[in-house]
Design a protein around this motif. Structure first.
Motif, PDB file in Angstrom:
ATOM      1  N   ARG A   1      59.125  55.358  48.040  1.00  0.00           N
ATOM      2  CA  ARG A   1      58.706  56.595  47.359  1.00  0.00           C
ATOM      3  C   ARG A   1      59.631  56.885  46.191  1.00  0.00           C
ATOM      4  NH1 ARG A   1      54.841  55.708  49.251  1.00  0.00           N
ATOM      5  NH2 ARG A   1      53.498  56.809  50.710  1.00  0.00           N
ATOM      6  N   GLY A   2      59.030  57.019  45.030  1.00  0.00           N
ATOM      7  CA  GLY A   2      59.806  57.388  43.838  1.00  0.00           C
ATOM      8  C   GLY A   2      60.919  56.425  43.502  1.00  0.00           C
ATOM      9  N   GLY A   3      60.694  55.143  43.787  1.00  0.00           N
ATOM     10  CA  GLY A   3      61.746  54.152  43.549  1.00  0.00           C
ATOM     11  C   GLY A   3      61.994  53.924  42.063  1.00  0.00           C
TER      12      GLY A   3
ATOM     13  N   ASP B   1      55.817  54.014  43.903  1.00  0.00           N
ATOM     14  CA  ASP B   1      55.395  54.351  45.263  1.00  0.00           C
ATOM     15  C   ASP B   1      54.636  53.158  45.825  1.00  0.00           C
ATOM     16  OD1 ASP B   1      56.360  56.916  44.957  1.00  0.00           O
ATOM     17  OD2 ASP B   1      54.412  57.762  44.389  1.00  0.00           O
TER      18      ASP B   1
ATOM     19  N   GLY C   1      65.039  57.451  44.849  1.00  0.00           N
ATOM     20  CA  GLY C   1      63.889  57.102  45.661  1.00  0.00           C
ATOM     21  C   GLY C   1      64.303  56.726  47.066  1.00  0.00           C
TER      22      GLY C   1
END
Ligand SMILES: Nc1ncnc2c1ncn2[C@@H]1O[C@H](COP(=O)(O)OP(=O)(O)OP(=O)(O)O)[C@@H](O)[C@H]1O
Ligand SMILES: [Mg+2]
Length: 498
Positions: A263-265, A274, A309
């Motif tokens: 998530r949100g990397g 994502d 993330g």
């Protein structure tokens, strides 16, 4: 004839690799050289260039039998080789211009005072002719990406009189667009009368580029024919000795539960990624070189920082500060760069394969249980048909494709939950590719989540259950089922990139 090989033989100890190879290459002709991993293609290349001496037989250039004591001798006759493991020939700390002119620097730019300015200009124009004006000629070669480094090597070969150019799997490190640029160069050189020997495992390339194809099998020429008179099925049959019906034995094993969740990397060159990869699913990632997909995989294996993330494996948050964290979370990673970080050149084949699992075979007193280690590595190596004289041979004595199989074997042994693969079948022959795909099937049947980065579009499309495309560090498309095609991956990857 520009090049004629007459009954060339070459053995390494007991291993007789070339057993009487005869074929010819005319001026302005592109001859593809194909054959399974370990068939002897690179060895033949080294015999032509003088890096190896043949045991018997002759290398004839322009009607004259030659014996080159070393590659410089061959070079003086206009023979150049771009080696499969080409980076061994580059000096990472020297600049691009210095690398291109490393051998003719004194002769061309002054013995005592080298005119750096002229050398840089010359290097710039050579690269521009290759369509690579983006490369900074003053940058140290070590700071360039693999694809750019290869272009430097090619620029080096084309910076002086060239009569025969041998390219040993040149597109292994290149994406679609870079490969096209390379093909243009090859055609241009051919049109100027340069003879080309083009070694590749990619049949699509061979049929696009070559005038003739020569297939080596068991140390002999198994097929030598104009390209117009043959087809892929016949070539593959000549390579492996029998017909191969199913290249991509894809099984669909995807289940509901998510194994890898990102998530949100964000990292060095990717943002806001994502991802959900399900148990038994193969998620393909398409994109051009530099789009961030390789960097994403590295970050997920703790090789590059994840600036922000979150990552979860089987619902548990994972902190990825280094590789150790990743391995502890049962994440495995097949690197595209086996020379630099995949294999330890000083160790044996067996030691390399068991490197990531040594702990499993370690008993009381920190002693490695050798018998168990042997069994485990032996089993996976025979499944992957790693062709080696002995498990104790140096890993560097393996052919390129067999080194790749050894690398793959090492990570399969760890029993991962998440398998990240970047160009896993690069340089691997058709038979072994299918073997790697079968192993991917076995892993997904066991519920492993697989992320596949590949520039081989047919492979990406055939082996993925679902694919995403990255462009300039972001996920820009997702496709599955009928939507997933080579065309759609390419379109999304290249939009706005031209
Ligand atoms: N210096 C060496 N010492 C010992 N054996 C070698 C050496 N170089 C090559 N071999 C062996 O010779 C055989 C042919 O290797 P070669 O590298 O020529 O294969 P190849 O056709 O180029 O394969 P690939 O497609 O995997 O690159 C292999 O069995 C390899 O292990
Ligand atoms: Mg080779």
């Amino acid at each position: 004839m520009r090049l004629r090989l007459q009954d060339v033989t070459k053995s390494f100890g007991e291993n007789s690799v070339l057993r009487g190879v005869t074929f010819e290459v005319g001026p302005g002709e592109v001859v593809a050289l194909a054959g399974e991993n370990g068939a002897g293609k690179s060895t033949l290349t080294r015999v032509i260039s003088g890096a190896h001496q043949p045991d018997a037989g002759q290398v004839v250039i322009d009607g004259e039998p030659v014996t080159f004591k070393n590659p410089q001798g061959a070079m003086a006759r206009g023979i150049e080789v771009i080696y499969q493991e080409f980076r061994q020939n580059l000096f990472p700390h020297l600049s691009v211009a210095e690398n291109i002119h490393v051998l003719d620097r004194e002769r061309r730019f002054g013995r005592l005072l080298v005119s750096r300015k002229r050398m840089a200009e010359e290097a710039r124009s050579t690269l521009a002719a290759l369509g690579m004006d983006g490369i900074d000629v003053l940058a140290p070669v070590g700071t360039l990406g693999v694809a750019e480094q290869q272009m430097v090597e090619i620029a080096k070969a084309t910076s002086h009189e060239l009569r025969l150019l041998i390219l040993d799997e040149p597109t292994a490190a290149l994406d679609e667009r870079e490969s096209e640029q390379l093909f243009e160069q090859v055609r241009r050189l051919r049109d100027e009368g340069v003879s080309i020997v083009y070694i590749s495992h990619r049949l699509d390339e061979i049929f696009e580029l070559a005038d003739r194809i020569v297939v080596l099998r068991d140390g002999l020429v198994a097929l030598d024919t104009p390209i117009a008179e043959t087809g892929p099925a016949q070539v593959v049959a000549a390579m492996v000795g029998n017909a191969v019906d199913d290249f991509y034995p894809k099984e669909r094993n995807a289940r509901e539960e998510v194994v890898l969740r990102v998530r949100g990397g964000s990292g060095t060159v990717f943002q806001g990624v994502d991802l959900d990869v399900r148990a038994g699913e193969v998620l393909g990632i398409g994109g051009v070189v530099g789009c961030g997909r390789s960097s994403l995989l590295r970050a997920l294996f703790g090789l590059e920082p994840l600036a922000s993330g979150t990552v979860e494996v089987d619902g548990a948050p994972v902190r990825l500060r280094n590789i150790r964290d990743a391995i502890a979370a049962r994440i495995a990673y097949v690197t595209p760069d086996r020379q630099a970080e995949g294999l330890c050149p000083d160790l044996s084949v067996e030691a390399n394969v068991s490197l990531a699992t040594l702990r499993m075979h370690t008993g009381p007193g920190d002693l490695v249980r050798r018998t168990r280690e042997r069994e485990a590595t032996g089993e996976v190596m025979s499944r992957l048909r790693v062709r080696t004289a002995s498990p104790e041979s140096a890993v560097t004595s393996l052919s390129g494709g067999n080194q790749q199989k050894a690398l793959f074997a090492k990570w399969v042994l760890t029993g991962p939950r998440v398998l990240l693969m970047d160009e896993p079948t690069r340089g691997v022959d058709v038979g072994a590719k299918t073997e790697i795909y079968r192993i991917i099937n076995q892993l997904t049947a066991d519920g492993v989540a697989v992320v596949l980065v590949s520039s081989d579009l047919p492979e990406l499309v055939a082996m993925s259950d679902r694919a995403v495309v990255m462009r300039q560090g972001r996920l820009v498309a997702e496709m599955a089922g009928d939507q997933l095609s080579e065309q759609s991956v390419l379109e999304h990857a290249l939009v706005g990139a031209a």
